[in-house]
Design an enzyme around this catalytic site. Structure first.
Site, PDB file in Angstrom:
ATOM      1  N   TYR A 144       0.869  -1.181   0.000  1.00  6.47           N
ATOM      2  CA  TYR A 144       0.000   0.000   0.000  1.00  6.47           C
ATOM      3  C   TYR A 144       0.901   1.224   0.000  1.00  6.47           C
ATOM      4  O   TYR A 144       1.836   1.309   0.797  1.00  6.47           O
ATOM      5  CB  TYR A 144      -0.881  -0.022   1.251  1.00  6.47           C
ATOM      6  CG  TYR A 144      -1.788   1.182   1.407  1.00  6.47           C
ATOM      7  CD1 TYR A 144      -2.945   1.312   0.626  1.00  6.47           C
ATOM      8  CD2 TYR A 144      -1.493   2.183   2.332  1.00  6.47           C
ATOM      9  CE1 TYR A 144      -3.780   2.405   0.781  1.00  6.47           C
ATOM     10  CE2 TYR A 144      -2.334   3.284   2.487  1.00  6.47           C
ATOM     11  CZ  TYR A 144      -3.471   3.389   1.703  1.00  6.47           C
ATOM     12  OH  TYR A 144      -4.308   4.478   1.858  1.00  6.47           O
ATOM     13  N   ASP A 239       9.331   2.604  -0.689  1.00  9.44           N
ATOM     14  CA  ASP A 239       8.354   3.294   0.152  1.00  9.44           C
ATOM     15  C   ASP A 239       8.694   2.956   1.598  1.00  9.44           C
ATOM     16  O   ASP A 239       8.347   1.887   2.101  1.00  9.44           O
ATOM     17  CB  ASP A 239       6.938   2.828  -0.223  1.00  9.44           C
ATOM     18  CG  ASP A 239       5.877   3.475   0.670  1.00  9.44           C
ATOM     19  OD1 ASP A 239       6.253   4.066   1.703  1.00  9.44           O
ATOM     20  OD2 ASP A 239       4.685   3.363   0.341  1.00  9.44           O
ATOM     21  N   LYS A 267       5.479   9.602   8.489  1.00 10.13           N
ATOM     22  CA  LYS A 267       5.321   9.125   9.871  1.00 10.13           C
ATOM     23  C   LYS A 267       6.414   9.648  10.808  1.00 10.13           C
ATOM     24  O   LYS A 267       6.331  10.770  11.278  1.00 10.13           O
ATOM     25  CB  LYS A 267       5.224   7.596   9.880  1.00 10.13           C
ATOM     26  CG  LYS A 267       4.064   7.129   8.946  1.00 10.13           C
ATOM     27  CD  LYS A 267       3.442   5.841   9.345  1.00 10.13           C
ATOM     28  CE  LYS A 267       2.487   5.325   8.297  1.00 10.13           C
ATOM     29  NZ  LYS A 267       1.098   5.391   8.617  1.00 10.13           N
TER      30      LYS A 267
HETATM   31  N1  HOZ Z   1      -3.769   3.308   6.022  1.00 11.66           N
HETATM   32  C1  HOZ Z   1      -3.005   3.601   7.180  1.00 11.66           C
HETATM   33  C2  HOZ Z   1      -2.594   2.362   7.879  1.00 11.66           C
HETATM   34  N2  HOZ Z   1      -1.818   1.462   7.129  1.00 11.66           N
HETATM   35  C3  HOZ Z   1      -3.693   4.597   8.075  1.00 11.66           C
HETATM   36  C4  HOZ Z   1      -4.902   4.158   8.739  1.00 11.66           C
HETATM   37  C5  HOZ Z   1      -5.569   5.247   9.600  1.00 11.66           C
HETATM   38  O1  HOZ Z   1      -4.923   6.219   9.981  1.00 11.66           O
HETATM   39  O2  HOZ Z   1      -6.724   5.108   9.875  1.00 11.66           O
END
Ligand code: HOZ
Length: 429
Positions: A144, A239, A267
């Protein structure tokens, strides 16, 4: 457990915000409950609006490597905020953070700050296309890279959690130019990259996958990827939004000894404030406007609060022994979890790399998207609810990572182990 205040907020939120949340996985649908609304967090604990306090293994999905509300980070934010919160003009802190990022990651000779990991990855592929003059982006099933159009093909995180095959709103043309292949499959990788009919600009990869649950690269996978992309003039993008400054100061690239062409960060470098970054070889980065023709911009990019928080966090993680200590306790925690699993009749597979781990409810090893999807998500949902009821805050999806932070002491980890053991007992019936 009291949940009235959360329930009331969720009812209000659902009328105002799609699904009642600002990011889909948080709605907790795949684990069969409603979300708890957070009031505050400190160290390795998180407290909801009903006053329940939990041991937190989500860490805001990765950034909180020091735990929540770390005093040095808070002090940096307060000090910086008193001089103004956004200038829309260059300011000294961004130069300092850029210098630290470049020093930590030798692959990054120049870096551009943005506001999220999604912005970093979408800008990196634009740059790779601009640099090579080619179109196709290769990614890996279950990885992702944020929610930009090009990445929603066979994606991890919320896309698998909610079982969405792709996404309406992403034009076919874009899908045609994104090729998703199995993670850790060197044969398919070589066949794809050598296919003369494909006009491949870049390959983007999570060097340790963290969004289909944690999946480690098999020995040789990243090396082959590096050799092939170099040989074929394809831009290799790591990434490292999750792994950067988490698996080592120099991220997964330091841990596995691979130098990518471009790296995406987020992050941890924002200390828990919204930030992203992409960087790499000077020759490629120089194509970004205003030095070059590849356009990318942002009013809040290099925001002083985010830069200050990131700098404060990096100052702590750079202290001698920080990563060794985190590794030691994560390894112990992982090994104890494995013992609990081995002594129970619940089929599990524990994947851990450094302070990132996922306990899959799967009997077979999880090495890619297909094997991750074999995990028993209903059982994960039951486990999640049992752990929550016993004061442990896990990710509300089987396909995410749990994070150990510097703020987790042995007693916190032991409590999580005890609760896991008791949850596993109830999972058998
Ligand atoms: N998609 C992120 C986690 N892999 C963020 C999820 C979130 O902040 O709700």
């Amino acid at each position: 457990m009291k949940t009235e205040a959360s329930a009331q907020l969720f009812t209000q939120a659902k009328a105002l915000i799609p699904g009642g949340v600002n990011s889909p996985v948080r709605a907790c649908r795949s684990v069969g409950c409603d979300p708890l609304f957070v009031a505050k967090a400190s160290g390795c604990t998180i407290t909801d609006v009903d006053g329940n306090t939990f041991l937190d293994f989500v860490g805001s999905w990765g950034p909180m490597i020091l735990g929540h509300a770390h005093p040095e980070v808070l002090e940096a934010i307060r000090r910086t905020a008193s001089d103004g919160t956004s200038f829309g003009a260059p300011s000294p802190l961004e130069v300092e953070l850029a210098a630290q990022v470049c020093a930590a990651m030798p692959a990054i000779e120049m870096v551009r700050f943005v506001n999220s990991g999604t912005e970093a990855t979408m800008s990196a592929i634009r740059l790779a296309r601009g640099y090579t003059g080619r179109k196709v982006v290769v990614k890996f099933d279950g990885c992702y890279h944020g929610h930009a159009d090009s990445f929603l093909v066979k994606a991890g995180s919320g896309v698998i959690t909610l079982g969405i095959p792709g996404s309406p709103g992403v034009p076919d043309d874009i899908v045609r130019n994104t090729l998703s292949i199995p993670y850790n499959d060197v044969a398919v990788l070589e066949q794809t990259l050598r296919d003369p009919s494909l006009d491949i600009a870049c390959v983007i990869v999570e060097p340790v996958a963290g969004n289909m649950g944690v999946v480690a690269p098999q020995p040789g996978f990243l090396q082959t990827l590096r050799e092939l992309t170099r040989e074929l003039g394809i831009v290799l993008i790591f990434d490292e939004v999750i792994t950067g400054f988490r698996l080592a100061l120099g991220g997964a690239q330091e841990r596995f000894g691979i130098i990518p062409d471009l790296t995406c960060l987020g992050k941890i470098i924002g200390g828990g404030l919204p930030v992203g970054a992409y960087g790499g070889k000077r020759e490629i980065m120089s194509l970004i406007a205003p030095d070059g023709p590849v356009y990318q911009a942002g009013t809040l990019s290099g925001n002083p609060l985010a830069m200050a928080a990131g700098l404060a966090m990096l100052q702590v993680v750079r202290r001698p022994g920080f990563y060794e200590e985190l590794e030691k306790k994560s390894a112990w925690f992982g090994a104890e979890l494995e013992k609990i699993a081995a002594n129970s009749s619940v089929p599990t597979t524990l994947n851990r790399v450094g302070s990132m781990l996922t306990c899959f409810f799967a009997a077979e090893p999880v090495v890619d998207f297909t094997s991750a999807l074999r995990a028993d998500t209903d059982r994960y949902g039951r486990h999640y609810r049992q752990m929550l009821a016993n004061g442990i805050w896990l990710a509300p999806s089987q396909f995410e990572a749990a994070f150990v932070s510097a703020a987790h002491g042995r007693q916190h980890l032991q409590k999580a182990l005890d609760m896991t053991e008791s949850s596993f007992k109830k999972l058998i019936v």
